[in-house]
Write a protein that holds these residues in place. Structure first.
Motif, mmCIF file in Angstrom:
data_model
loop_
_atom_site.group_PDB
_atom_site.id
_atom_site.type_symbol
_atom_site.label_atom_id
_atom_site.label_comp_id
_atom_site.label_asym_id
_atom_site.label_seq_id
_atom_site.Cartn_x
_atom_site.Cartn_y
_atom_site.Cartn_z
ATOM 1 N N SER A 20 -17.967 -32.376 -37.565
ATOM 2 C CA SER A 20 -17.652 -31.555 -36.390
ATOM 3 C C SER A 20 -18.823 -31.529 -35.424
ATOM 4 C CB SER A 20 -17.307 -30.126 -36.819
ATOM 5 O OG SER A 20 -16.086 -30.111 -37.523
ATOM 6 N N MET A 21 -20.033 -31.439 -35.989
ATOM 7 C CA MET A 21 -21.228 -31.401 -35.132
ATOM 8 C C MET A 21 -21.438 -32.724 -34.399
ATOM 9 S SD MET A 21 -23.875 -29.340 -37.628
ATOM 10 C CE MET A 21 -25.254 -29.431 -36.459
ATOM 11 N N LEU A 22 -20.877 -33.820 -35.001
ATOM 12 C CA LEU A 22 -21.002 -35.136 -34.373
ATOM 13 C C LEU A 22 -19.861 -35.439 -33.400
ATOM 14 C CD1 LEU A 22 -22.207 -37.231 -37.449
ATOM 15 C CD2 LEU A 22 -23.563 -36.540 -35.451
ATOM 16 N N GLY A 23 -18.959 -34.455 -33.205
ATOM 17 C CA GLY A 23 -17.906 -34.617 -32.208
ATOM 18 C C GLY A 23 -16.499 -34.633 -32.756
ATOM 19 N N MET A 24 -16.345 -34.774 -34.078
ATOM 20 C CA MET A 24 -14.994 -34.765 -34.678
ATOM 21 C C MET A 24 -14.663 -33.335 -35.084
ATOM 22 S SD MET A 24 -15.259 -38.269 -36.978
ATOM 23 C CE MET A 24 -16.913 -37.897 -37.564
ATOM 24 N N GLN A 25 -14.257 -32.516 -34.095
ATOM 25 C CA GLN A 25 -14.121 -31.072 -34.292
ATOM 26 C C GLN A 25 -13.125 -30.694 -35.376
ATOM 27 O OE1 GLN A 25 -13.022 -28.932 -30.734
ATOM 28 N NE2 GLN A 25 -13.864 -27.001 -31.485
ATOM 29 N N SER A 26 -12.034 -31.458 -35.520
ATOM 30 C CA SER A 26 -11.018 -31.111 -36.510
ATOM 31 C C SER A 26 -11.474 -31.366 -37.949
ATOM 32 C CB SER A 26 -9.736 -31.920 -36.253
ATOM 33 O OG SER A 26 -9.992 -33.307 -36.386
ATOM 34 N N LEU A 27 -12.571 -32.112 -38.125
ATOM 35 C CA LEU A 27 -13.033 -32.453 -39.472
ATOM 36 C C LEU A 27 -13.436 -31.218 -40.278
ATOM 37 C CD1 LEU A 27 -13.271 -35.032 -41.100
ATOM 38 C CD2 LEU A 27 -15.691 -35.178 -40.452
ATOM 39 N N ASP A 28 -13.880 -30.179 -39.604
ATOM 40 C CA ASP A 28 -14.253 -28.933 -40.298
ATOM 41 C C ASP A 28 -13.015 -28.311 -40.956
ATOM 42 O OD1 ASP A 28 -16.272 -26.767 -40.847
ATOM 43 O OD2 ASP A 28 -14.849 -25.592 -39.664
ATOM 44 N N ALA A 29 -11.890 -28.273 -40.213
ATOM 45 C CA ALA A 29 -10.645 -27.726 -40.779
ATOM 46 C C ALA A 29 -10.097 -28.631 -41.872
ATOM 47 C CB ALA A 29 -9.609 -27.540 -39.668
ATOM 48 N N VAL A 30 -10.224 -29.962 -41.663
ATOM 49 C CA VAL A 30 -9.774 -30.908 -42.691
ATOM 50 C C VAL A 30 -10.582 -30.706 -43.979
ATOM 51 C CG1 VAL A 30 -9.651 -33.351 -43.334
ATOM 52 C CG2 VAL A 30 -8.956 -32.617 -41.040
ATOM 53 N N ALA A 31 -11.877 -30.479 -43.834
ATOM 54 C CA ALA A 31 -12.739 -30.224 -44.996
ATOM 55 C C ALA A 31 -12.306 -28.951 -45.719
ATOM 56 C CB ALA A 31 -14.198 -30.128 -44.558
ATOM 57 N N ALA A 32 -11.917 -27.928 -44.935
ATOM 58 C CA ALA A 32 -11.453 -26.675 -45.534
ATOM 59 C C ALA A 32 -10.186 -26.916 -46.356
ATOM 60 C CB ALA A 32 -11.184 -25.642 -44.438
ATOM 61 N N ILE A 33 -9.293 -27.783 -45.847
ATOM 62 C CA ILE A 33 -8.080 -28.136 -46.606
ATOM 63 C C ILE A 33 -8.459 -28.857 -47.900
ATOM 64 C CG2 ILE A 33 -6.021 -29.607 -46.601
ATOM 65 C CD1 ILE A 33 -5.710 -28.971 -43.622
ATOM 66 N N GLY A 34 -9.435 -29.783 -47.777
ATOM 67 C CA GLY A 34 -9.909 -30.497 -48.965
ATOM 68 C C GLY A 34 -10.471 -29.546 -50.012
ATOM 69 N N VAL A 35 -11.226 -28.558 -49.558
ATOM 70 C CA VAL A 35 -11.783 -27.551 -50.477
ATOM 71 C C VAL A 35 -10.648 -26.794 -51.170
ATOM 72 C CG1 VAL A 35 -13.095 -25.402 -50.637
ATOM 73 C CG2 VAL A 35 -13.967 -27.275 -49.246
ATOM 74 N N SER A 36 -9.615 -26.429 -50.411
ATOM 75 C CA SER A 36 -8.503 -25.658 -50.977
ATOM 76 C C SER A 36 -7.761 -26.454 -52.049
ATOM 77 C CB SER A 36 -7.531 -25.228 -49.875
ATOM 78 O OG SER A 36 -6.797 -26.336 -49.374
ATOM 79 N N LEU A 37 -7.570 -27.762 -51.809
ATOM 80 C CA LEU A 37 -6.889 -28.595 -52.798
ATOM 81 C C LEU A 37 -7.709 -28.731 -54.078
ATOM 82 C CD1 LEU A 37 -5.496 -31.429 -50.480
ATOM 83 C CD2 LEU A 37 -4.241 -29.513 -51.498
#
Length: 379
Positions: free
Chosen positions: A174-191
């Motif tokens: 997200s810090m490198l410009g891929m803003q949605s990656l933070d939410a995708v990571a949160a989904i990965g954590v949940s799984l």
């Protein structure tokens, strides 16, 4: 098997260390997640909060689960650990579902996406180090005292470290410009959280319904039993777990079907000692001695007991003076019939012809269909 008080003290020590660590991690990650604008870090913080709750469950379960057996709980209190594991697993699945739903909703609403800062990156890295340390420490103690609950909680710490790695990657992306990656990571954590929760719950449910031990362990138990002198075969071998303890009950076929009760008891005692000494976790063994393979021979359940047999033989041999002087009457229940062994005094013997004369008096039982034979010995 570790002493129950020592076991409880070790679980208590490990759990207190985990509680202190998870209080710090959950508070810092959730607060920094909002401050540093990282949904993945917040999800990781919620995961640590679930860890904190699970640590409390572990502590309470250990306190009750390691008490000695009593009148109301003759097999001990190990099921407290099992029930606690189920509660822990369901808690993880519930937390995972909440994180998954919220993160997925944010992906469909880009304006709700967070923009993480470097504070979140540092917090995620520190969480990885702390949780991996907790995993190594908890796993080591769990294996030493053979606590399934503690080992399960150790793997929970390992998933915390893995979820923090996922969060770290998402924050960096997200810090490198891929803003949605933070939410995708949160989904990965949940799984990841959901998988661990399901694994813990399913394993504990199998134990709660008395699922047998692993096949490899059951085979080791069988081999240990067969190594005992006097044991011919094993059948109806059943195993189950109660917390950290393994319980075994088994039917043994002995080499000699006419051994004494005391010898049969000695064999069963040796089997019990061998299993407890050789198989880790086995604490209770119930042994049933079979004089014959009751899965293939005729049943004996219809046969009369000693008092009835003695009364019947007394009527059959009421005129037999030798019978009235027997020293011992042994009954062998085999293949649906009774083999009778009469021990007469040696003083009755004067010569060979006398022996034959005595033996000839023990006839007339042929009409008793449940008597296979009457063997007369002198001693």
């Amino acid at each position: 098997m570790p002493d129950l008080d020592y076991r409880y003290q070790q679980i208590k020590k490990v759990t207190l260390v985990a509680v202190v660590t998870n209080v710090f991690l959950s508070v810092s990650k959730i607060s920094l997640g909002f401050i540093a604008q990282s949904q993945a870090l917040i999800a990781d913080g919620v995961h640590s909060l679930a860890d904190l709750i699970s640590d409390v469950i572990v502590f309470v379960a250990a306190k009750h689960g390691n008490q000695e057996a009593d009148e109301e709980h003759p097999y001990g209190h190990g099921r407290f650990e099992t029930v606690a594991e189920i509660a822990l697993g369901l808690l993880l699945v519930a937390v995972a579902a909440l994180i998954f739903i919220d993160s997925l909703a944010r992906l469909y609403e880009p304006e709700r996406l967070f923009s993480p800062t470097w504070f979140a990156l540092v917090a995620a890295f520190f969480s990885i180090v702390a949780n991996e340390g907790l995993y190594q420490y908890t796993l080591q103690i769990g294996k030493r005292i053979n606590s399934k609950l503690l080992i399960a909680n150790a793997w929970h710490h390992r998933t915390d470290a893995l979820s923090s790695i996922i969060a770290l990657v998402g924050i960096a992306g997200s810090m490198l410009g891929m803003q949605s990656l933070d939410a995708v990571a949160a989904i990965g954590v949940s799984l990841l959280i959901a998988k661990v929760g399901w694994d813990i719950t399913s394993r504990s449910l199998r134990e709660l319904v008395d699922t047998a031990l692993e096949p490899a362990i059951v085979e080791k138990i069988r081999e240990a039993i067969l190594s005992v002198d006097g044991v011919k075969a094993v059948h109806s071998l059943r195993t189950r777990s109660v917390g950290a303890n393994a319980l075994v009950d088994v039917h043994l076929l002995v080499v000699n079907s006419k051994i004494s009760v005391s010898e049969g008891h000695q064999i069963s005692e040796r089997v019990m000692r061998e299993l407890i000494a050789k198989i880790e976790g086995v604490t209770d063994v119930t042994v049933h001695i079979d004089p014959e393979d009751d899965e293939t021979t005729a049943p004996n359940s219809h046969l009369p007991l000693r008092s009835e047999v003695e009364a019947t033989l007394g009527r059959v041999f009421k005129k037999n003076d030798y019978y009235k002087r027997y020293k011992q009457l042994n009954l062998h229940y085999l293949d649906g019939k009774i083999s009778v062994e009469l021990v007469l005094p040696l003083s009755l013997i004067t010569d060979r012809e006398n022996i034959e004369a005595v033996l000839e008096t023990f006839s007339g039982y042929e009409n008793l269909d449940y008597i296979k034979e009457i063997k007369v010995v002198f001693g």
